[in-house]
Design a protein around this motif. Sequence first.
Motif, PDB file in Angstrom:
ATOM      1  N   ASP A  24      -1.530   1.340   8.097  1.00  0.00           N
ATOM      2  CA  ASP A  24      -1.413   0.039   7.428  1.00  0.00           C
ATOM      3  C   ASP A  24      -2.684  -0.232   6.619  1.00  0.00           C
ATOM      4  N   VAL A  25      -2.730   0.287   5.405  1.00  0.00           N
ATOM      5  CA  VAL A  25      -3.898   0.131   4.545  1.00  0.00           C
ATOM      6  C   VAL A  25      -4.098  -1.333   4.162  1.00  0.00           C
ATOM      7  N   ALA A  26      -2.996  -2.088   4.034  1.00  0.00           N
ATOM      8  CA  ALA A  26      -3.110  -3.496   3.645  1.00  0.00           C
ATOM      9  C   ALA A  26      -3.857  -4.330   4.676  1.00  0.00           C
ATOM     10  N   ALA A  27      -4.012  -3.821   5.884  1.00  0.00           N
ATOM     11  CA  ALA A  27      -4.803  -4.531   6.885  1.00  0.00           C
ATOM     12  C   ALA A  27      -6.286  -4.553   6.530  1.00  0.00           C
ATOM     13  N   PHE A  28      -6.692  -3.670   5.611  1.00  0.00           N
ATOM     14  CA  PHE A  28      -8.097  -3.543   5.245  1.00  0.00           C
ATOM     15  C   PHE A  28      -8.363  -3.863   3.773  1.00  0.00           C
ATOM     16  N   VAL A  29      -7.366  -3.730   2.918  1.00  0.00           N
ATOM     17  CA  VAL A  29      -7.548  -3.907   1.479  1.00  0.00           C
ATOM     18  C   VAL A  29      -7.002  -5.265   1.050  1.00  0.00           C
ATOM     19  N   THR A  30      -7.869  -6.129   0.555  1.00  0.00           N
ATOM     20  CA  THR A  30      -7.472  -7.461   0.095  1.00  0.00           C
ATOM     21  C   THR A  30      -7.034  -7.391  -1.360  1.00  0.00           C
ATOM     22  N   LEU A  56      -5.860   8.442  13.968  1.00  0.00           N
ATOM     23  CA  LEU A  56      -6.556   9.404  14.821  1.00  0.00           C
ATOM     24  C   LEU A  56      -6.257   9.106  16.287  1.00  0.00           C
ATOM     25  N   PRO A  57      -6.370  10.087  17.163  1.00  0.00           N
ATOM     26  CA  PRO A  57      -5.976   9.874  18.564  1.00  0.00           C
ATOM     27  C   PRO A  57      -6.914   8.929  19.307  1.00  0.00           C
ATOM     28  N   ASP A  58      -6.303   8.257  20.301  1.00  0.00           N
ATOM     29  CA  ASP A  58      -7.047   7.416  21.235  1.00  0.00           C
ATOM     30  C   ASP A  58      -7.763   6.246  20.567  1.00  0.00           C
ATOM     31  N   ARG A  59      -7.166   5.738  19.486  1.00  0.00           N
ATOM     32  CA  ARG A  59      -7.686   4.555  18.815  1.00  0.00           C
ATOM     33  C   ARG A  59      -6.533   3.572  18.617  1.00  0.00           C
ATOM     34  N   VAL A  60      -6.794   2.301  18.815  1.00  0.00           N
ATOM     35  CA  VAL A  60      -5.796   1.278  18.539  1.00  0.00           C
ATOM     36  C   VAL A  60      -5.956   0.843  17.086  1.00  0.00           C
ATOM     37  N   VAL A  61      -4.921   1.063  16.284  1.00  0.00           N
ATOM     38  CA  VAL A  61      -4.993   0.783  14.851  1.00  0.00           C
ATOM     39  C   VAL A  61      -3.720   0.068  14.390  1.00  0.00           C
ATOM     40  N   PRO A  62      -3.803  -0.697  13.307  1.00  0.00           N
ATOM     41  CA  PRO A  62      -2.613  -1.343  12.768  1.00  0.00           C
ATOM     42  C   PRO A  62      -1.754  -0.337  12.007  1.00  0.00           C
ATOM     43  N   ALA A  63      -0.447  -0.512  12.090  1.00  0.00           N
ATOM     44  CA  ALA A  63       0.462   0.422  11.421  1.00  0.00           C
ATOM     45  C   ALA A  63       1.738  -0.286  11.012  1.00  0.00           C
ATOM     46  N   LEU A  64       2.443   0.313  10.083  1.00  0.00           N
ATOM     47  CA  LEU A  64       3.814  -0.063   9.775  1.00  0.00           C
ATOM     48  C   LEU A  64       4.693   0.871  10.595  1.00  0.00           C
ATOM     49  N   VAL A  65       5.437   0.325  11.526  1.00  0.00           N
ATOM     50  CA  VAL A  65       6.202   1.148  12.467  1.00  0.00           C
ATOM     51  C   VAL A  65       7.677   1.135  12.074  1.00  0.00           C
ATOM     52  N   TRP A  66       8.135   2.277  11.611  1.00  0.00           N
ATOM     53  CA  TRP A  66       9.547   2.459  11.280  1.00  0.00           C
ATOM     54  C   TRP A  66      10.316   2.858  12.534  1.00  0.00           C
ATOM     55  N   GLN A  67      11.546   2.377  12.625  1.00  0.00           N
ATOM     56  CA  GLN A  67      12.451   2.822  13.673  1.00  0.00           C
ATOM     57  C   GLN A  67      13.754   3.255  13.024  1.00  0.00           C
ATOM     58  N   THR A  93       5.094   6.921   2.653  1.00  0.00           N
ATOM     59  CA  THR A  93       4.555   7.468   3.901  1.00  0.00           C
ATOM     60  C   THR A  93       3.116   7.984   3.793  1.00  0.00           C
ATOM     61  N   ALA A  94       2.442   7.767   2.658  1.00  0.00           N
ATOM     62  CA  ALA A  94       1.076   8.288   2.503  1.00  0.00           C
ATOM     63  C   ALA A  94       0.150   7.262   1.854  1.00  0.00           C
ATOM     64  N   PRO A  95       0.034   6.048   2.413  1.00  0.00           N
ATOM     65  CA  PRO A  95      -0.787   5.016   1.764  1.00  0.00           C
ATOM     66  C   PRO A  95      -2.282   5.293   1.778  1.00  0.00           C
ATOM     67  N   LEU A  96      -2.755   6.157   2.662  1.00  0.00           N
ATOM     68  CA  LEU A  96      -4.170   6.505   2.641  1.00  0.00           C
ATOM     69  C   LEU A  96      -4.505   7.375   1.441  1.00  0.00           C
ATOM     70  N   ARG A  97      -3.500   8.021   0.880  1.00  0.00           N
ATOM     71  CA  ARG A  97      -3.728   9.001  -0.181  1.00  0.00           C
ATOM     72  C   ARG A  97      -3.053   8.660  -1.506  1.00  0.00           C
ATOM     73  N   ARG A  98      -2.206   7.626  -1.513  1.00  0.00           N
ATOM     74  CA  ARG A  98      -1.451   7.316  -2.734  1.00  0.00           C
ATOM     75  C   ARG A  98      -1.321   5.802  -2.863  1.00  0.00           C
ATOM     76  N   LEU A  99      -1.726   5.255  -3.984  1.00  0.00           N
ATOM     77  CA  LEU A  99      -1.767   3.810  -4.192  1.00  0.00           C
ATOM     78  C   LEU A  99      -0.419   3.144  -3.975  1.00  0.00           C
ATOM     79  N   ILE A 100       0.631   3.709  -4.519  1.00  0.00           N
ATOM     80  CA  ILE A 100       1.912   3.022  -4.580  1.00  0.00           C
ATOM     81  C   ILE A 100       2.524   2.776  -3.202  1.00  0.00           C
ATOM     82  N   ASP A 101       2.196   3.593  -2.237  1.00  0.00           N
ATOM     83  CA  ASP A 101       2.802   3.475  -0.908  1.00  0.00           C
ATOM     84  C   ASP A 101       2.446   2.161  -0.213  1.00  0.00           C
TER      85      ASP A 101
END
Length: 482
Positions: free
Chosen positions: A93-99, A137-148, A350-358
């Motif tokens: 969830d990149v939007a949690a950090f980018v205003t 990364l493993p063993d870290r609590v981070v914000p995410a967009l969770v698809w089901q 599925t790649a917001p860390l690497r691609r703006l549009i995501d």
Amino acid sequence: MPRHPMHLSGAAEAALRTALKQLRTELEVPTAFPVHVLAAADAAVAAPRLPDEDATHLPFFTIDPPESRDLDQAMYLERRSGGGFRVHYAIADVAAFVTPGGALDAEAHARVETLYFPDGKVPLHPPVISEGAASLLPDRVVPALVWQHDLDAEGEVTQSSVRRALVRSRAKLDYAYVQQAITAGTAEESVALLREIGTLREAVEVKRGGISLTLPDQEVTLEDGSFRLSYRAPLPVEGWNEQLSLMTGMAAARIMLDSGAGILRTQKTAKPDVVARVRAIAQSLGIDWPHHVSYAELVRSLDPDDQKHAAFLSEATAMLLKAEYTAFRDHRIPEHTVHAAIAAPYAHCTAPLRRLIDRYTGELCVASCAAQPPPDWVLTALYGLPCEMARGKGGLADRRAVDLAEAAVLMNRVGEVFGATVINTDKEFGKPREGQLHVTDPAVLGKVTSAQDLVLGASVRAILKRADPAHPGEGKVLFTLP
């Protein structure tokens, strides 16, 4: 479509360092992040916008190359009690950090995407975000967009949704390990299900007429003073993993189309004259392509380990599979919404860390699933995003890096004669004596000029005129025909 990666051994990288630096200069690649952007990143990491829901009980895991730290996706797979499967798919969830409108946002719009080079990458976001606080990364609590995604027993999606939640990955796995564990029968069930679900999704893809194409990785090594080029065939697990990303992209496209606002990755079917030209290239390389066989069927029958097949796939995809971004809002659905290779509407998400549009498609899907209107900052940006993404240099960086590597392989062989096949000509551009050929050993594609008009499919004896990694622009490798 997947990138065509190329890796360098340590010795090869050292020898090509100057040429790689020059390549970055030619492409006007950004260097370090400005001080104010790094300061904004530190502030964002210290005070992220965290979701209320906690999904850390789901035992997510990631599958990436061992050296990767910018982890966009994590998964947890399970069987449903009534039959079928459930795929939990977490996206950073990149939007949690980018205003929106802030320094990080402006820098991301300037960079557009992460650029990959044989000796390293130029990231979209500062590493403290992309390889730290936002990475799964493993063993870290981070914000995410969770698809089901709920799937039936045949692998067809019956329902998809996405929401914000906190997640924690339990393990960072790599492709080789997962492949070995699945093959040996030692993988835990959630990991083992990747083969079952991935295989079913591949069958669904065949049924709808889609194409998944994973070209071999190239590796350049330095042995006994000479560069050598080799290929690594993709593992089956890489294809199964790709199916989950494709499934999510198709779900995102459906959600945005239903909501009336979004941005799709679209691709039109190639025109008959282009298809005819690609058929001629296949024939020139000795590839049998009966007229009753579709391009999708042909691709699935080819072996990327075969040098001629790999050459055809590289050339054909460049000619046939040109995609673009298509934006819409206010329920003004565009006339063309399908991605021809995928054979369905599709979106990058599925790649917001690497691609703006995501980041934008993720916001639209989360809002729609929550029955809320899209954020104004997303709607305002929609129609400008296709032009912004068109400035991305990822594909060009990949091509130029491969050109550089091939020049390194051949740099000590200028003046030698090579057996080759003419696989393309520039006749349609008024240059019938210029084109491209495929050299069998080593397996490279190179530009060629000739004293006579080139004949598509002709077997020729070509003289290597130039192989210079430092040559500016294209044409680092050039052959001539007498």
